[in-house]
Enzyme design. Structure first.
Site, PDB file in Angstrom:
ATOM      1  N   HIS A   9       0.817  -1.211   0.000  1.00 35.97           N
ATOM      2  CA  HIS A   9       0.000   0.000   0.000  1.00 35.97           C
ATOM      3  C   HIS A   9       0.854   1.265   0.000  1.00 35.97           C
ATOM      4  O   HIS A   9       2.026   1.259   0.405  1.00 35.97           O
ATOM      5  CB  HIS A   9      -0.920   0.019   1.220  1.00 35.97           C
ATOM      6  CG  HIS A   9      -0.167  -0.009   2.525  1.00 35.97           C
ATOM      7  ND1 HIS A   9       0.382   1.115   3.093  1.00 35.97           N
ATOM      8  CD2 HIS A   9       0.141  -1.035   3.348  1.00 35.97           C
ATOM      9  CE1 HIS A   9       0.994   0.787   4.221  1.00 35.97           C
ATOM     10  NE2 HIS A   9       0.871  -0.511   4.393  1.00 35.97           N
ATOM     11  N   GLU A  11       1.867   5.192   1.260  1.00 32.29           N
ATOM     12  CA  GLU A  11       2.148   5.688   2.611  1.00 32.29           C
ATOM     13  C   GLU A  11       0.860   5.893   3.395  1.00 32.29           C
ATOM     14  O   GLU A  11      -0.087   6.523   2.928  1.00 32.29           O
ATOM     15  CB  GLU A  11       2.890   7.023   2.545  1.00 32.29           C
ATOM     16  CG  GLU A  11       3.263   7.566   3.923  1.00 32.29           C
ATOM     17  CD  GLU A  11       3.779   8.986   3.884  1.00 32.29           C
ATOM     18  OE1 GLU A  11       4.961   9.189   4.183  1.00 32.29           O
ATOM     19  OE2 GLU A  11       2.979   9.898   3.546  1.00 32.29           O
ATOM     20  N   GLY A  22       0.310  -2.673  11.992  1.00 31.80           N
ATOM     21  CA  GLY A  22      -0.286  -3.993  12.070  1.00 31.80           C
ATOM     22  C   GLY A  22      -1.713  -4.030  11.557  1.00 31.80           C
ATOM     23  O   GLY A  22      -2.014  -3.567  10.467  1.00 31.80           O
ATOM     24  N   ARG A  60      -5.949   0.835   3.908  1.00 30.00           N
ATOM     25  CA  ARG A  60      -4.782   1.375   3.218  1.00 30.00           C
ATOM     26  C   ARG A  60      -4.412   0.522   1.997  1.00 30.00           C
ATOM     27  O   ARG A  60      -3.949   1.057   0.981  1.00 30.00           O
ATOM     28  CB  ARG A  60      -3.599   1.533   4.176  1.00 30.00           C
ATOM     29  CG  ARG A  60      -3.139   0.268   4.902  1.00 30.00           C
ATOM     30  CD  ARG A  60      -2.208   0.653   6.047  1.00 30.00           C
ATOM     31  NE  ARG A  60      -1.563  -0.465   6.718  1.00 30.00           N
ATOM     32  CZ  ARG A  60      -2.094  -1.143   7.730  1.00 30.00           C
ATOM     33  NH1 ARG A  60      -3.304  -0.835   8.172  1.00 30.00           N
ATOM     34  NH2 ARG A  60      -1.421  -2.129   8.303  1.00 30.00           N
ATOM     35  N   GLU A  87      -1.655  -7.199   7.318  1.00 27.50           N
ATOM     36  CA  GLU A  87      -0.290  -7.017   7.811  1.00 27.50           C
ATOM     37  C   GLU A  87      -0.037  -7.937   9.002  1.00 27.50           C
ATOM     38  O   GLU A  87      -0.972  -8.436   9.650  1.00 27.50           O
ATOM     39  CB  GLU A  87      -0.108  -5.541   8.223  1.00 27.50           C
ATOM     40  CG  GLU A  87       1.233  -5.178   8.842  1.00 27.50           C
ATOM     41  CD  GLU A  87       2.415  -5.430   7.931  1.00 27.50           C
ATOM     42  OE1 GLU A  87       2.671  -6.619   7.613  1.00 27.50           O
ATOM     43  OE2 GLU A  87       3.107  -4.476   7.564  1.00 27.50           O
ATOM     44  N   ARG A 115      11.260  -7.709  12.537  1.00 31.48           N
ATOM     45  CA  ARG A 115      11.659  -8.497  11.389  1.00 31.48           C
ATOM     46  C   ARG A 115      12.125  -9.921  11.673  1.00 31.48           C
ATOM     47  O   ARG A 115      12.348 -10.667  10.725  1.00 31.48           O
ATOM     48  CB  ARG A 115      12.779  -7.758  10.642  1.00 31.48           C
ATOM     49  CG  ARG A 115      12.305  -6.462  10.014  1.00 31.48           C
ATOM     50  CD  ARG A 115      11.245  -6.746   8.948  1.00 31.48           C
ATOM     51  NE  ARG A 115      10.653  -5.532   8.433  1.00 31.48           N
ATOM     52  CZ  ARG A 115      11.191  -4.745   7.530  1.00 31.48           C
ATOM     53  NH1 ARG A 115      12.372  -5.037   7.056  1.00 31.48           N
ATOM     54  NH2 ARG A 115      10.551  -3.673   7.125  1.00 31.48           N
ATOM     55  N   HIS A 183       0.538  -5.709   2.270  1.00 34.75           N
ATOM     56  CA  HIS A 183       1.334  -5.024   3.287  1.00 34.75           C
ATOM     57  C   HIS A 183       2.763  -5.545   3.294  1.00 34.75           C
ATOM     58  O   HIS A 183       3.052  -6.626   2.782  1.00 34.75           O
ATOM     59  CB  HIS A 183       0.673  -5.230   4.652  1.00 34.75           C
ATOM     60  CG  HIS A 183      -0.765  -4.851   4.655  1.00 34.75           C
ATOM     61  ND1 HIS A 183      -1.214  -3.604   5.022  1.00 34.75           N
ATOM     62  CD2 HIS A 183      -1.879  -5.548   4.273  1.00 34.75           C
ATOM     63  CE1 HIS A 183      -2.530  -3.540   4.886  1.00 34.75           C
ATOM     64  NE2 HIS A 183      -2.951  -4.709   4.431  1.00 34.75           N
TER      65      HIS A 183
END
Length: 249
Positions: A9, A11, A22, A60, A87, A115, A183
């Site tokens: 998506h 910004e 999230g 988004r 996400e 990550r 996402h």
């Protein structure tokens, strides 16, 4: 040849504020909308013509997809929404500023939360306002599937059944070109699977917002090649910016 375009998506308001987002349903910024328009124009210029689109339950991603399809005069194609493309759920981190969190806990710990493949942040309480159990859009999802936090491994586990059981069969039987608007982490899960990226190396993959990532397959959906659309130097700068989001200032 078959092609799947993955696009993160544009910004969002919380990207701009550098917050962990999230499953929180935040909107696009004006810049995010502009990024989506740019992506749609580029895809049209490069001759893409999607036959179906897939996206998450989060606005988004949905709005990014809508803008892209509108630029391509493809508003009419079928669009399928699924929570499985949401996400990664950031648990108790959702809503917190990334740099401030790094100041408090250290860059290394925040990188692990963001990550690492198998270390999730602290989970939410089931009745927390940020919990999917409190959100009407997930009423139809089996409670055992609703996360209160996730590591990337959990995100991959919920995405791959959708990729393998929905997207791949439809590509083999019906479509030559589709787009998936989702996402950073949900797309990283698909990319990890397609490119065979290790658990350790997936940490360093940074997806910029609204940059089309093209995957070409043969008729049996074996990957042939993959590439980003756009200027390589600009894309590298955007990737570096994503990588630096959660570092101390």
């Amino acid at each position: 040849m078959k092609r799947v375009v993955l696009i993160r998506h544009g910004e969002s308001t919380w990207n701009k504020e550098n917050r962990f987002t999230g499953w929180t349903d935040v909107d696009l910024t004006e810049k995010g909308v502009e990024e989506a328009h740019k992506a749609g124009k580029l895809l049209k210029k490069e001759g893409f013509h999607f036959e179906k689109a897939y996206t998450s339950y989060l606005k988004r991603a949905v709005k990014t997809l809508n803008v892209v399809l509108d630029e391509m005069d493809l508003d009419w194609i079928p669009v399928e929404k699924t929570w499985r493309l949401n996400e990664k759920h950031y648990g108790m981190l959702q809503g917190l500023n990334k740099s401030e969190t790094a100041e408090k806990y250290g860059d290394e710990q925040v990188l692990i939360w963001r990550r690492s493949y198998d270390v999730p942040p602290t989970e939410l309480a089931k009745d927390d306002p940020r919990s999917p159990f409190m959100d009407v859009r997930y009423k139809g999802v089996d409670e055992k599937d609703l996360p209160l936090t996730e590591a990337l491994s959990h995100t991959v586990d919920r995405i791959l059944p959708y990729w393998n059981n929905t997207v791949v069969p439809e590509m083999k039987e019906k479509y030559n070109e589709v787009i998936i608007a989702a996402h950073g982490n949900s797309l990283r899960g698909i990319i990890k699977h397609l490119k065979g990226i290790s658990d350790e190396n997936i940490v360093s993959l940074n997806l910029p917002t609204a940059v089309p990532y093209v995957f070409e397959f043969d008729d049996n959906m074996n990957l042939v090649k993959d590439y980003f659309l756009g200027d390589p130097e600009e894309i590298k700068k955007l990737m570096d910016a994503v990588a630096n989001q959660a570092k101390k200032k």
